[in-house]
Write an enzyme that holds these catalytic residues in place. Structure first.
Site, PDB file in Angstrom:
ATOM      1  N   PRO A 128      -2.518   7.421   9.596  1.00 56.89           N
ATOM      2  CA  PRO A 128      -2.338   7.703  11.135  1.00 56.89           C
ATOM      3  C   PRO A 128      -3.427   6.448  11.730  1.00 56.89           C
ATOM      4  O   PRO A 128      -3.008   6.143  12.691  1.00 56.89           O
ATOM      5  CB  PRO A 128      -3.161   9.252  11.352  1.00 56.89           C
ATOM      6  CG  PRO A 128      -2.760   9.995  10.299  1.00 56.89           C
ATOM      7  CD  PRO A 128      -2.918   9.057   8.910  1.00 56.89           C
ATOM      8  N   GLU A 362       6.274  -2.331   5.675  1.00 57.91           N
ATOM      9  CA  GLU A 362       5.692  -3.359   4.626  1.00 57.91           C
ATOM     10  C   GLU A 362       5.159  -4.829   4.993  1.00 57.91           C
ATOM     11  O   GLU A 362       5.673  -6.018   4.672  1.00 57.91           O
ATOM     12  CB  GLU A 362       6.889  -3.483   3.775  1.00 57.91           C
ATOM     13  CG  GLU A 362       7.085  -2.081   2.923  1.00 57.91           C
ATOM     14  CD  GLU A 362       7.887  -2.102   1.454  1.00 57.91           C
ATOM     15  OE1 GLU A 362       7.609  -3.310   0.932  1.00 57.91           O
ATOM     16  OE2 GLU A 362       8.535  -1.410   1.301  1.00 57.91           O
TER      17      GLU A 362
END
Length: 382
Positions: A128, A362
Site C-alpha cells: 500500500p 512493472e
C-alpha cells in the site's frame, strides 16, 4: 538480430492466434463486464504449453525461447490483457524466478504444477505504501527457529485470489534493498487472507487482490535464493517481465489497428467509407507505425536474452515505448470509431482502458525514463 521467425516460432504464433480467436476474443466483453475471467482458461493455457515456455522440460516446461514467449503474450494481449496477465505473472514472474533461483526441491515442488496450470502463482512485491520504491517495503519476516514469521500487506497483486503460491518479498534485515528476502508462501497458509479488488478502470477480468499476512509461518526452506537477496530476485524477474508487458502492449496496439482498419472500411459518411478520408488514414498510419516500432523494440529484448547479452536497459526502452504507444493507438482507434468507440459493444473503449494501466505497473513510465537516463549518463536521479 534476425527478424524472420523460425518454423517453430511461426507455429507457436499460429497456435496462440488460433487459441486467442477461439477461446479469448469471444468472451472478452463478457469477462470485462462480469469483472472475472473464467478460471478454466488456466488449464487450457497449460495444456498448450503456454504456461511452460522457456522452462526446462525436466520440470514440466515446454522449452522454447523468449521470442516465442513474446509471440504468445502478444497474441493473448490482442485478445484480452486480463488473460495475458495470468501468463505474464504466473509464468513470467513466478515460475521463471523459481527456475532461476530455486533449489532442486523448490523446482520439483512447484514448476510442474505451475507450467501445467494445476497451480497459479502471484508476485507479492507492491505494498500500500511502496510501489516504485520497492526497496523500502515494510512487510517483515522474522526468523523463529527453523521458520520465518511473516507480517504485513501487499496491494494490487495480479492473480492474488487465484494463486496457490505467493512469491513474497519481505524484510529480514535492515533498511534498503540488502534487507529484503524472497519466500515461496503457499496461499492457503494460516494467517494469509486475500481480498479481491473490484471497480478497476481496466484489466477488469483479472483477479487483482490485496494480501494481508498476520503471523504467517513458513519453514526456512521457503526462502527463494539466499537471505538478503530478495531484491535481486525481484529485479531479475521484473527485467524480463517488462518485456512481457511490452509484448502485451504490442497485442493491444495490433488489436487497435485491426479494429480501426476494419471499421473504417465499413463505416460510411458523406457517401463513402471513411477509410478514404485523409485524416482517418493519418490516424491509421500513426497506429501502424507505433505497432511496428513497439514490436521491434520488444523482439530486440527477446533476442538479447536468448543470446545471453545484457538487456535491462533495452527492456526499459521497450516497456516505456510500447506502453505509451498502446495508449496512443487506443486513443486513435477510438477516434476512428467516433461515438461508437465510447460504448463497450465496440472494442476501442476496452482497449483504451486496458492500455492505460500498462504505463503504471512493472515500472511507471517516469521510472523507466530515469532508468534509461542512468544508463546513458552513469548518474542516478533516484
Amino acid at each position: 538480430m534476425n527478424l524472420e521467425l523460425s518454423e517453430e516460432q511461426a507455429a507457436v504464433k499460429a497456435l496462440a492466434r488460433d487459441f486467442t480467436d477461439r477461446e479469448v476474443v469471444p468472451h472478452a466483453v463478457a469477462w470485462d463486464r462480469a469483472e472475472s475471467v473464467d478460471r478454466a482458461i488456466v488449464k487450457k493455457l497449460g495444456a498448450l504449453g503456454f504456461l511452460g515456455l522457456t522452462v526446462d522440460e525436466e520440470y514440466g516446461g515446454s522449452g522454447g525461447d523468449h521470442l516465442a514467449y513474446c509471440l504468445v503474450t502478444e497474441e493473448l494481449g490482442r485478445g484480452d490483457s486480463s488473460v495475458r496477465g495470468i501468463v505474464s505473472v504466473s509464468l513470467g514472474l513466478v515460475a521463471k524466478s523459481i527456475a532461476h533461483w530455486g533449489s532442486e526441491e523448490q523446482k520439483r515442488a512447484w514448476l510442474p504444477r505451475l507450467t501445467s496450470g494445476d497451480a497459479v502463482g502471484c508476485f507479492g512485491l507492491t505494498e500500500p505504501g511502496t510501489g516504485s520504491d520497492a526497496a523500502n517495503l515494510t512487510t517483515r519476516a522474522v526468523r523463529d527457529g527453523d521458520a520465518y514469521v511473516l507480517t504485513g500487506s501487499k496491494m494490487f497483486i495480479t492473480n492474488g485470489t487465484w494463486a496457490d503460491v505467493v512469491l513474497l518479498f519481505a524484510r529480514t534485515g535492515g533498511p534498503g534493498h540488502r534487507g529484503v528476502s524472497a519466500f515461496l508462501v503457499p496461499a492457503d497458509s494460516p494467517g494469509l487472507t486475500r481480498r479481491e479488488i473490484h471497480g478497476k478502470l481496466g484489466l477488469r477480468g483479472q483477479a487483482t487482490a490485496e494480501l494481508v499476512l498476520d503471523g504467517v509461518r513458513v519453514p526456512a526452506d521457503a526462502l527463494l535464493g539466499p537471505e538478503g537477496k530478495g531484491f535481486s530476485v525481484a529485479m531479475s524477474a521484473l527485467a524480463k517481465g517488462r518485456m512481457s508487458v511490452a509484448a502485451g502492449c504490442v497485442g493491444i496496439a495490433q488489436a487497435c489497428l485491426d479494429a480501426a482498419v476494419g471499421y473504417a472500411g465499413e463505416r460510411e459518411q458523406f457517401g463513402a467509407p471513411i477509410a478514404g478520408r485523409q485524416l482517418v488514414q493519418e490516424l491509421l498510419a500513426d497506429i501502424a507505425v507505433d505497432v511496428d516500432a513497439a514490436r521491434l523494440l520488444t523482439w530486440r529484448v527477446a533476442d538479447l536474452i536468448d543470446r545471453g547479452l545484457p538487456f535491462a536497459t533495452e527492456s526499459s526502452v521497450a516497456k516505456l515505448y510500447a506502453s505509451e504507444a498502446a495508449v496512443r493507438c487506443a486513443n486513435n482507434a477510438l477516434q476512428v470509431f467516433g461515438g461508437y468507440g465510447y460504448i463497450d459493444e465496440y472494442p476501442a473503449g476496452k482497449l483504451l482502458r486496458d492500455a492505460r494501466v500498462m504505463t503504471l505497473y512493472e515500472g511507471t513510465s517516469q521510472i523507466h525514463k530515469l532508468l534509461i537516463g542512468r544508463a546513458l549518463t552513469g548518474v542516478s536521479a533516484f
